[in-house]
Design an enzyme around this catalytic site. Structure first.
Site, PDB file in Angstrom:
ATOM      1  N   CYS A  91      42.116 -34.309 -21.474  1.00 59.44           N
ATOM      2  CA  CYS A  91      41.670 -34.427 -20.088  1.00 59.44           C
ATOM      3  C   CYS A  91      42.739 -34.990 -19.164  1.00 59.44           C
ATOM      4  O   CYS A  91      42.584 -34.963 -17.941  1.00 59.44           O
ATOM      5  CB  CYS A  91      40.421 -35.304 -20.024  1.00 59.44           C
ATOM      6  N   CYS A 235      26.574 -37.390 -16.862  1.00 60.47           N
ATOM      7  CA  CYS A 235      27.653 -36.791 -17.646  1.00 60.47           C
ATOM      8  C   CYS A 235      28.311 -35.644 -16.894  1.00 60.47           C
ATOM      9  O   CYS A 235      27.637 -34.842 -16.238  1.00 60.47           O
ATOM     10  CB  CYS A 235      27.103 -36.263 -18.976  1.00 60.47           C
ATOM     11  N   ILE A 238      30.764 -29.044 -17.879  1.00 63.52           N
ATOM     12  CA  ILE A 238      31.890 -28.165 -18.156  1.00 63.52           C
ATOM     13  C   ILE A 238      32.013 -27.161 -17.010  1.00 63.52           C
ATOM     14  O   ILE A 238      31.050 -26.890 -16.294  1.00 63.52           O
ATOM     15  CB  ILE A 238      31.738 -27.426 -19.502  1.00 63.52           C
ATOM     16  N   HIS A 360      34.647 -31.035 -14.151  1.00 69.90           N
ATOM     17  CA  HIS A 360      35.689 -31.521 -15.067  1.00 69.90           C
ATOM     18  C   HIS A 360      36.316 -30.392 -15.887  1.00 69.90           C
ATOM     19  O   HIS A 360      36.162 -30.336 -17.103  1.00 69.90           O
ATOM     20  CB  HIS A 360      35.059 -32.577 -15.985  1.00 69.90           C
TER      21      HIS A 360
END
Length: 418
Positions: A91, A235, A238, A360
């Site tokens: 990341c 959270c 994707i 992300h």
């Protein structure tokens, strides 16, 4: 280090983009960042640092950047013969690309360098997505981290059960860290939810965010559980996207028109640290990188006006506020819940919506943080604009080693001189 300036930055909208290829995203971001830097076809660029994690799942390894830039060169949209260096670091991949471009300019190797992060993590074939994330943890000796997490789970009062509720290993480890923090300091699930709700609000103001809807604290708490105490709304999703930055020397900046010079953001420093299997009571690697950054720039946490931090889960924001020195250890939950990190608060954090709301795409994330800070420092953020934004910090970690990331980058930026 010699002055390095961020001449241009750009970020594509993040989201699930099955119709976009890696080459499409590369074209979009290169066109965008060159336009922002007023460089037309990129002629002065002497090097490119290309960040990506996922192309190996499609058997495109080794020369990822060269493959993605070939159509741009062929079409005359990017100069020939520019060397491209491929980087990968989980990341933190885009931050590594940024670091490489900054060093090229600071060293005098080139007057202008380009950093790009391009990623796709959403596929109908979920096995490909899993393959990308699997590479972010030790695959040679998994018994080492399994033993570590099992032991820490006993101390945290939360057993290490990565498959429970469909959670991945990574979400399970974040959940264990949150549970341990709650047990040690009295942090509450509601405080974590307050940070998530704040970031969903900020995402609703960001036209490039993957999630553009508001959520109340109660809605965050009542969302589907991923791994207690984390719900889905806490959270990061994707998705796909790209981000980039053009770096240049002071001499090159002086040659540009006034309207370009007045938007140039100064890079104060980029500092790194490496992860290890640490005791959970020991500070994380971001504290090490942050202290190095503050020392190098001659600043302290009190000098930071705004920040973008790596909130793969909402717990990470309150934890990073502690590691970066914005509040004492153990007080991150209260700090975030107080509104200190909100727009108009003492030190706004993740005004982009953070990873939880902005999205992300792992190989693009670090440069998307840089882009948000550039927009803020230029005063161009519209309804999410922070007041008095003069010094900005980005914290971006990648990979997993125990409770640490494998590598962490902390960047400090200063507003344009006007």
């Amino acid at each position: 280090m010699p002055d390095v300036y961020l001449l241009g930055s750009a970020c594509t909208p993040f989201g699930r983009l099955p119709h976009k290829t890696y080459k499409d995203l590369t074209r979009d971001i290169v066109d965008g960042v060159l336009a922002d830097a007023r460089l037309d076809d990129g002629g002065p660029i002497g090097s490119v640092w290309f960040g990506n994690c996922g192309m190996g799942a499609f058997e495109q390894r080794n020369i990822r950047g060269q493959v993605c830039f070939t159509p741009l060169v062929r079409d005359g949209r990017f100069p020939e013969r520019v060397p491209i260096v491929n980087v990968e670091g989980g990341c933190a991949t885009a931050s590594l690309a940024f670091y490489g471009a900054v060093k090229d300019v600071a060293s005098g190797e080139t007057d202008v360098a380009l950093a790009v992060g391009v990623e796709k993590t959403f596929f109908e074939d979920r096995a490909r997505t899993q393959e990308i994330f699997d590479g972010a943890i030790d695959r040679f000796d998994p018994h080492e981290w399994e033993a570590y997490y099992t032991a820490i789970g006993e101390r945290a009062g939360k057993p290490f059960t990565p498959k429970a509720g469909g959670a991945t290993v990574f979400m399970s480890t974040y959940a264990m860290q949150a549970a341990y923090h709650m047990k040690r300091f009295g942090t509450t699930q509601r405080q974590i939810a307050a940070g998530a709700a704040k970031n969903h609000h900020m995402g609703s103001l960001n036209p490039g965010a993957q999630y553009r809807f508001e959520m109340s604290v109660d809605e965050v708490l009542n969302d589907r559980e991923v791994s207690w105490p984390l719900t889905r709304a806490m959270c990061a999703p994707i998705g796909d996207g790209a981000a980039g930055a053009v770096l240049c020397s002071e001499a090159f900046l002086a040659s540009r028109p006034p309207e370009v010079r007045e938007r140039a953001v100064r890079v104060l420093t980029v500092q790194m640290s490496g992860g290890k299997y640490r005791d959970p009571d020991e500070p994380g690697l971001s504290r090490v990188a942050a202290r190095k950054a503050y020392d190098r720039a001659g600043l302290s946490p009190a000098d930071v006006d705004i920040a973008e931090v790596h909130d793969a889960t909402a717990f990470c924001e309150l934890y990073q506020c502690e590691m970066l020195g914005f509040c004492p250890d153990g007080e991150g939950g209260a700090y975030v819940a107080s509104g200190a990190t909100s727009l108009g608060g003492e030190r706004p954090v993740n005004l982009s919506g953070g990873l939880v709301s902005k999205g992300h795409p792992i190989g693009a994330t670090g440069l998307s943080m840089i882009h948000e800070l550039v927009v803020q420092l230029r005063g161009e953020a519209g309804p999410r604009q922070a007041e008095r934004a003069r010094v900005a910090l980005a914290e971006n970690g990648g990979g997993v080693i125990g409770f640490d990331e494998a590598i962490c980058a902390v960047t400090l930026l200063a507003a344009p001189r006007r």
